[in-house]
Design a protein around this motif. Structure first.
Motif, PDB file in Angstrom:
ATOM      1  N   PHE A  96      43.927  62.754  -4.861  1.00  0.00           N
ATOM      2  CA  PHE A  96      44.854  61.625  -4.944  1.00  0.00           C
ATOM      3  C   PHE A  96      46.297  62.103  -4.800  1.00  0.00           C
ATOM      4  O   PHE A  96      47.089  61.526  -4.032  1.00  0.00           O
ATOM      5  N   CYS A  97      46.657  63.152  -5.534  1.00  0.00           N
ATOM      6  CA  CYS A  97      48.026  63.686  -5.456  1.00  0.00           C
ATOM      7  C   CYS A  97      48.327  64.233  -4.067  1.00  0.00           C
ATOM      8  O   CYS A  97      49.431  64.050  -3.538  1.00  0.00           O
ATOM      9  N   LYS A  98      47.361  64.908  -3.480  1.00  0.00           N
ATOM     10  CA  LYS A  98      47.531  65.446  -2.132  1.00  0.00           C
ATOM     11  C   LYS A  98      47.757  64.323  -1.130  1.00  0.00           C
ATOM     12  O   LYS A  98      48.687  64.369  -0.310  1.00  0.00           O
ATOM     13  N   GLN A  99      46.941  63.296  -1.186  1.00  0.00           N
ATOM     14  CA  GLN A  99      47.030  62.187  -0.232  1.00  0.00           C
ATOM     15  C   GLN A  99      48.307  61.372  -0.401  1.00  0.00           C
ATOM     16  O   GLN A  99      48.880  60.890   0.579  1.00  0.00           O
ATOM     17  N   GLU A 100      48.752  61.218  -1.637  1.00  0.00           N
ATOM     18  CA  GLU A 100      49.912  60.363  -1.911  1.00  0.00           C
ATOM     19  C   GLU A 100      51.226  61.139  -1.978  1.00  0.00           C
ATOM     20  O   GLU A 100      52.288  60.545  -2.183  1.00  0.00           O
ATOM     21  N   GLY A 101      51.171  62.455  -1.838  1.00  0.00           N
ATOM     22  CA  GLY A 101      52.382  63.259  -1.860  1.00  0.00           C
ATOM     23  C   GLY A 101      53.060  63.308  -3.216  1.00  0.00           C
ATOM     24  O   GLY A 101      54.292  63.262  -3.317  1.00  0.00           O
ATOM     25  N   LEU A 102      52.257  63.425  -4.271  1.00  0.00           N
ATOM     26  CA  LEU A 102      52.787  63.454  -5.632  1.00  0.00           C
ATOM     27  C   LEU A 102      52.738  64.854  -6.213  1.00  0.00           C
ATOM     28  O   LEU A 102      51.792  65.616  -5.954  1.00  0.00           O
ATOM     29  N   VAL A 103      53.732  65.184  -7.008  1.00  0.00           N
ATOM     30  CA  VAL A 103      53.683  66.408  -7.810  1.00  0.00           C
ATOM     31  C   VAL A 103      52.688  66.177  -8.945  1.00  0.00           C
ATOM     32  O   VAL A 103      52.732  65.134  -9.610  1.00  0.00           O
TER      33      VAL A 103
END
Length: 542
Positions: free
Chosen positions: A307-314
């Motif tokens: 999820f973080c990878k796909q959404e560009g989240l730290v």
């Protein structure tokens, strides 16, 4: 010689204890605990809202600094763990010294905060021996030291001191921390995860909280920047986000499934925030959970990483309770291990992992040691993180030493290994028993449901309160769970934190209770809580 030195040490300790007894002869053991909250202590990691008990002279003061003139972000941030309930408890504790007969209890039992040693947990001997030798290096030159300290603690102290210029533990260090200690931490991370760790990714901090603040300061530029946080959440996050002027984007843990973290909920809240013009910068995950005590399954963690990878989240991974897992069907996995096992490297995922000496089986809260491992950031951004660390000069050296020790404890064959394992296992097994006892007791109470404590140091039971109790709380202009917790304190001396201080699904009420009181005190806590709850329900039953 060893017996003589030990005898001398015991004499000194006995003399000290006699002096303390004379000064505190009217206090019970728990009333000797240090006070927990001090709203005026701005140096604390814990943030609290301003007191509502302001005198008329304060409000009309002509002094240059007033509530109207200070930074409104300071007023906005709150820290319930050291809030109103604890302030009342401290006043009761003071009054108990002279008015014991005025209350139906003889001691205040602080179940509000994860502060193990204040409730009687003993420090790990090996850690304290090394710390003592590093702090008072002259001991290393005394022959008697070999009779008082284990050989591996002496050896470790020399090794640490050799890594410090001039063996000066009272001097500033590198702003990221002493290089040799960061080497030890990186080696410990690598041994834990099975993947390489770089000491240059380690930033030593005074506990985990300064690392969290540093990341919020780095990521938040305005109120249009949001941080996804679990609800219920540890109030450090809401307080830090408020203090740095950002927006907390809540995602709700599912109480019905043992405080599960659902990806569908993350997506829903992310989309909702973006629709309001909020740029979500990071996702905070607390594993094991605080205040909820759940331990994430590895498959769930994989979904979170994706999820973080796909959404560009730290991904901000709060992993300070990594040693506190109490159930056989769950195991701690670091997010870095999970990400690396999925094939994600430095260029794929921005990940910051937080660790602290305050929790686990060590519980060295007052030593203020910890670190963050920063991966997946470009070199120019890392320079800015280093600059922020440099502004604070460095974290304290005793905390740095302890942080290195918890990640590199005694190994099989070392002189201290057997005693270290006995102390560690004794603490963790006792915590597991305490958690189970309190969980079972809470679930026997009318209108109370409590998920099991899989890890961490807390239970977070749900209160299904009668409507009459809710109405009584509204009449006092307070939240129903705060109303319950104040009544509990004044009837039993037990200090817990209202769930409203951690945020919760609207219309639900909880409280957080630590599992930290010593095991022999748990039955009395259960008895007091049970009696109070019955009386409370009898009074307010619809």
């Amino acid at each position: 010689m060893r017996r003589f030195v030990i005898g001398q040490a015991k004499n000194l300790i006995d003399q000290s204890r006699r002096r303390q007894h004379i000064h505190h002869k009217n206090l019970s053991f728990l009333s000797l605990l240090p006070p927990f909250s001090a709203p005026s202590d701005s140096s604390s990691r814990h943030l609290s809202s301003s007191s509502s008990e302001m005198s008329a002279s304060d409000s009309s003061s002509s002094l240059p600094v007033t509530l109207d003139s200070i930074n409104p972000k300071v007023i906005k941030c709150e820290y319930a763990v050291r809030g109103e309930i604890v302030n009342i408890a401290q006043r009761l504790q003071e009054d108990l010294k002279t008015n014991k007969d005025a209350y139906p209890f003889d001691e205040i039992i602080y179940c509000n905060i994860g502060n193990p040693q204040s409730l009687g947990q003993q420090p790990i001997t090996f850690f304290r021996e090394v710390l003592a030798l590093c702090s008072h290096t002259a001991l290393l030159d005394e022959s008697a030291t070999h009779g008082l300290f284990s050989s591996d603690s002496i050896e470790r102290a020399w090794k640490i001191l050799d890594q410090i210029p001039g063996k000066a533990t009272g001097a500033y260090s590198h702003s990221q921390g002493i290089k040799g200690l960061r080497d030890a931490i990186a080696a410990g991370i690598e041994a834990r995860d099975g993947f390489p760790a770089d000491p240059n990714d380690i930033f030593m901090t005074d506990g985990a909280s300064p690392g969290v603040h540093m990341m919020m300061q780095l990521l938040i530029t305005s109120e249009k920047d949001g941080i996804l946080c679990p609800i219920p959440q540890y109030p450090l996050y809401s307080a830090s986000i408020a203090l740095h002027g950002g927006t907390l984007v809540p995602y709700y843990l599912d109480e019905a499934s043992g405080w599960g973290l659902e990806i569908s909920e993350l997506k829903k809240q992310l989309e909702d925030a973006r629709s309001k013009g909020i740029t979500v910068r990071a996702l905070a995950v607390i594993n094991p959970g605080n205040p909820t005590g759940q331990v994430l399954a590895e498959e769930n963690q994989r979904d979170i990483v994706d999820f973080c990878k796909q959404e560009g989240l730290v991904l901000l991974a709060d992993e300070v309770y990594q040693e506190n897992v109490y159930v056989p069907d769950k195991k701690f996995h670091s997010f870095k291990k999970v990400a690396r096992s999925m094939g994600y490297g430095e260029k794929d995922l921005a990940l910051v992992s937080f660790q602290s000496v305050s929790k686990g089986y060590y519980g060295e809260c007052g030593k203020r040691g910890g670190y963050m491992e920063v991966t997946g950031f470009t070199s120019d951004v890392r320079e800015q993180i280093y600059k922020m660390a440099s502004v604070n000069l460095c974290s304290n050296i005793s905390g740095q030493i302890l942080a290195s020790l918890i990640m590199s404890p005694p190994k099989p064959g070392d002189d201290s290994y057997e005693s270290y394992i006995a102390e560690k296992d004794g603490i963790l097994s006792s915590l597991a028993r305490r958690a189970k006892t309190l969980e079972e007791a809470l679930n026997k109470l009318e209108g109370v449901t409590c998920n099991r404590a899989e890890g961490a140091m807390y239970l977070f039971p749900c209160l299904h309160l009668p409507q009459k109790a809710i109405a009584a709380a509204e009449a006092e202009k307070t939240a129903p769970d705060n109303f319950y917790c104040k009544r509990l304190l004044k009837a039993t001396g037990i200090v817990v934190v209202p769930g409203s201080g951690f945020r919760q699904v609207p219309g639900t009420w909880h409280f957080r209770c630590t599992i930290l009181p010593q095991e022999d005190k748990i039955p009395a806590i259960v008895d007091r809580l049970t009696a109070f709850h019955k009386s409370f329900m009898d009074e307010f039953r619809d």
